[in-house]
Design a protein around this motif. Sequence first.
Motif, PDB file in Angstrom:
ATOM      1  N   SER A 179       0.822  -1.211   0.000  1.00 18.51           N
ATOM      2  CA  SER A 179       0.000   0.000   0.000  1.00 18.51           C
ATOM      3  C   SER A 179       0.855   1.260   0.000  1.00 18.51           C
ATOM      4  CB  SER A 179      -0.934   0.016   1.207  1.00 18.51           C
ATOM      5  OG  SER A 179      -0.181   0.192   2.408  1.00 18.51           O
ATOM      6  N   GLY A 180       2.146   1.084   0.226  1.00 16.72           N
ATOM      7  CA  GLY A 180       3.061   2.219   0.206  1.00 16.72           C
ATOM      8  C   GLY A 180       3.124   2.980   1.508  1.00 16.72           C
ATOM      9  N   ASP A 181       2.461   2.467   2.525  1.00 10.62           N
ATOM     10  CA  ASP A 181       2.464   3.155   3.816  1.00 10.62           C
ATOM     11  C   ASP A 181       3.833   3.114   4.494  1.00 10.62           C
ATOM     12  OD1 ASP A 181      -0.198   3.733   3.468  1.00 10.62           O
ATOM     13  OD2 ASP A 181      -0.920   2.139   4.784  1.00 10.62           O
ATOM     14  N   TYR A 182       4.596   2.059   4.204  1.00 13.64           N
ATOM     15  CA  TYR A 182       5.873   1.882   4.897  1.00 13.64           C
ATOM     16  C   TYR A 182       6.974   1.483   3.928  1.00 13.64           C
ATOM     17  CZ  TYR A 182       2.592   1.816   8.700  1.00 13.64           C
ATOM     18  OH  TYR A 182       1.584   2.157   9.556  1.00 13.64           O
ATOM     19  N   ASP A 183       8.162   2.056   4.159  1.00 16.66           N
ATOM     20  CA  ASP A 183       9.340   1.670   3.400  1.00 16.66           C
ATOM     21  C   ASP A 183      10.073   0.540   4.111  1.00 16.66           C
ATOM     22  OD1 ASP A 183       8.944   3.657   1.481  1.00 16.66           O
ATOM     23  OD2 ASP A 183       9.986   5.137   2.714  1.00 16.66           O
ATOM     24  N   MET A 184       9.920   0.513   5.440  1.00 18.78           N
ATOM     25  CA  MET A 184      10.630  -0.493   6.225  1.00 18.78           C
ATOM     26  C   MET A 184       9.827  -0.809   7.486  1.00 18.78           C
ATOM     27  SD  MET A 184      14.360  -0.342   8.101  1.00 18.78           S
ATOM     28  CE  MET A 184      15.088   0.495   6.747  1.00 18.78           C
ATOM     29  N   ILE A 185       9.724  -2.095   7.797  1.00 17.04           N
ATOM     30  CA  ILE A 185       9.100  -2.538   9.045  1.00 17.04           C
ATOM     31  C   ILE A 185      10.149  -3.357   9.780  1.00 17.04           C
ATOM     32  CG2 ILE A 185       7.257  -3.880  10.107  1.00 17.04           C
ATOM     33  CD1 ILE A 185       5.559  -3.318   7.603  1.00 17.04           C
ATOM     34  N   VAL A 186      10.485  -2.922  10.985  1.00 14.34           N
ATOM     35  CA  VAL A 186      11.507  -3.612  11.777  1.00 14.34           C
ATOM     36  C   VAL A 186      10.854  -4.296  12.976  1.00 14.34           C
ATOM     37  CG1 VAL A 186      13.380  -2.055  11.094  1.00 14.34           C
ATOM     38  CG2 VAL A 186      12.055  -1.554  13.139  1.00 14.34           C
TER      39      VAL A 186
END
Length: 163
Positions: free
Chosen positions: A131-138
Amino acid sequence: MFRSLILIVGLVFSFNAMAEKVAALSVQQALMNSKAAEAYRDKLSSEFSSEQKQLSDLKAQVKKIQDEIKKGQDTQSKEVQDQQRVQFQKAYGEYQRLGQALQQKQRQREEEFLKQMRPKLDVVIRSLIESGDYDMIVSKEATFYVKPELDITAKVVELLDKQ
């Protein structure tokens, strides 16, 4: 030395430019706080209720024997005290054995649940990324500090519950 410092600073700035939308997620917390997990816990609770009752009964029996031993220390013969100690050791050993077995069964069932839910979690995470909400999820557990507004665990729980 100076060149390495410039390289590191450059990497940090380029990383910040590339990953503007960063979020943290506690996978285990998300899975365990979902409605599916709550339903699964209820199911396990009813499934293991007889074993839990047996464990509770054993605990009460151990406590009763222990109280009898304390009461009779000065008034009972050594033979009676020895019998009570043996009885206590048997009951306590059974209590420990049953408790450990029950914990192991519960852990195994929890692992089964987590394996079952993992594909659903992957779909939710993929949809957030696409969805483009996040570039990275850690991983939240792998961080020292996360601002509360960057923690998407509650959002993931909400999305899991919709599935």
